[in-house]
Design a protein around this motif. Sequence first.
Motif, PDB file in Angstrom:
ATOM      1  N   ALA A  88      -3.310   2.121  -3.450  1.00 50.62           N
ATOM      2  CA  ALA A  88      -2.790   2.437  -2.114  1.00 50.62           C
ATOM      3  C   ALA A  88      -3.894   2.393  -1.071  1.00 50.62           C
ATOM      4  O   ALA A  88      -3.724   1.835   0.025  1.00 50.62           O
ATOM      5  N   PHE A 110       1.389   4.321  -2.977  1.00 50.45           N
ATOM      6  CA  PHE A 110       1.186   5.774  -2.872  1.00 50.45           C
ATOM      7  C   PHE A 110       2.186   6.530  -3.736  1.00 50.45           C
ATOM      8  O   PHE A 110       1.918   7.656  -4.160  1.00 50.45           O
ATOM      9  N   SER A 155       0.824  -1.205   0.000  1.00 51.55           N
ATOM     10  CA  SER A 155       0.000   0.000   0.000  1.00 51.55           C
ATOM     11  C   SER A 155       0.864   1.262   0.000  1.00 51.55           C
ATOM     12  O   SER A 155       0.638   2.184  -0.800  1.00 51.55           O
TER      13      SER A 155
END
Length: 516
Positions: free
Chosen positions: A324, A307, A303
Amino acid sequence: MTVLSDLDAPSSQPVARQHRQATWVLIASLAVVAAAPFWQMRWGVIPDTSWLITLCERMLAGDRLYVDLIETNPPFSVWLYMPAVYVANRIGVAPEYVVHAYSYGLCVFGLWFAGFIAHRARFVENPALYRLVPAFLALLVVFPGNSFSERENQGIALLLPLLALMAWRAGGDRPSEPQWWLAALAGLSGSVMVLVKPYYAVMILAPALYVAWRRRSIRPLFAIEYWVIGIACVVYLAAVLRLYPEFMRDIYPVLADTYMRYKQYTLVLASYGRTYLVSICLFLLLCRGRALSPLVVVLAIASVAGFVPLVYQGKGWAYHAYPAVVLILAAIVCRLAERSLAPNAARSEMVQKTLLAAVVAGNWLPFQSTQKPEADFVAGIRAVTDHPGVGLIGSGIESGHPLARMAGGRWISAYCSDWLGGFAAAFAQQEREAGDIAEAARLDALERNFLDAKIRELNTARPELMIVQKADVSWVSHVMARNDFASFMSNYRLQAEDGTVRVYLRNGSGKVAASD
């Protein structure tokens, strides 16, 4: 849907209770899948998917990608949807229905395959994860909202099996290692995320490094699943260079000059940074106490890595944030499942679920907006036209898609919108203000060539309908300042209008004119 039961049910429970639990999970999962299509009616077929359907249809009719049709993405984005569109054409069903069913199928398959791997890995938290199958399914088919059926939505579903496999390898105390065929299939499934967009490779690399660190060896970095991903990428690159040399030779340089230069870092951080930070804080809060399982860590690392592409792309669109966001929510759900196995877990369970619900709601806000035209607006257009040719003046893809298909129209342009001309004009002005006259002149020439080709296209196709984007005032004014475009549009009259677009009908066309 019995395929979703491959996670382990608690063997220590009475048989009758296990059956009741399995029945509840099955019913809840079926309810999620059954309700999701009605839920998605709020968004319909989103702009990107509608355009890709149009691309696939025109390619099946003989148009050439990157020659007759100009797409900003490499060909895998089109290939991903081609099977569904091809089947729809063969069976005589609207592609929109088949593409949505196809997306649901990929989501269910990805979750089932991840559950199958978790079952084989015998994760300690499997009994709790099994009860949460409907929640994971909802993250894939309900939570996405305006990002459902996007490439990122499908890619994340197919990445889950690989992440589960990584967690299996990270747990060195597992009773056995994954079989080679299982690892190869997980790698092939996960490769879709990289083939969609190469920079999503960080979502595989980061947890792979964690696995190597956890095992205190670099050997896991050479596991078969990564070889499969590497081979898939090399074969794909060779196919692109062989089948579509125009993409790297002609399209990519133009993208680098225009589309890829467009960045809105402040918007990205303002739209997603705060809620994502809250999610991370909740995750860290839940990390206290009981040790983290590799599955939770792998999801969280993937995750955070996801981003990075969100910020790098800098566009601020919700589907760029989906990888994300959904993986950190999945990590939190897995952590809650893990904590539920601890003694006295019930005391804090309600508080934790309440916090999770609040975080999910906050993260969902960017996914709730819709660009679907109102039914009455579309009905008004369909009432006066019959399979019209449709053109557009405007740089936003959402102005023409899905409106053109909903109106029963034929998209006449090689482009989904005027993104090339609009970006070229904007960056040319930016370069003039910065004092780089030569660069401004080069971009002006790019914009002028685009408009010259566009007016030739319009004069040849003579579309019955012209859509004009209302919000893109600067670009529309710039286009209409040219005499050739002003002369062309003088043959059209305003037929319909909503909050985002004006739709013009060519004089002497339409059902009324035809009946005369």
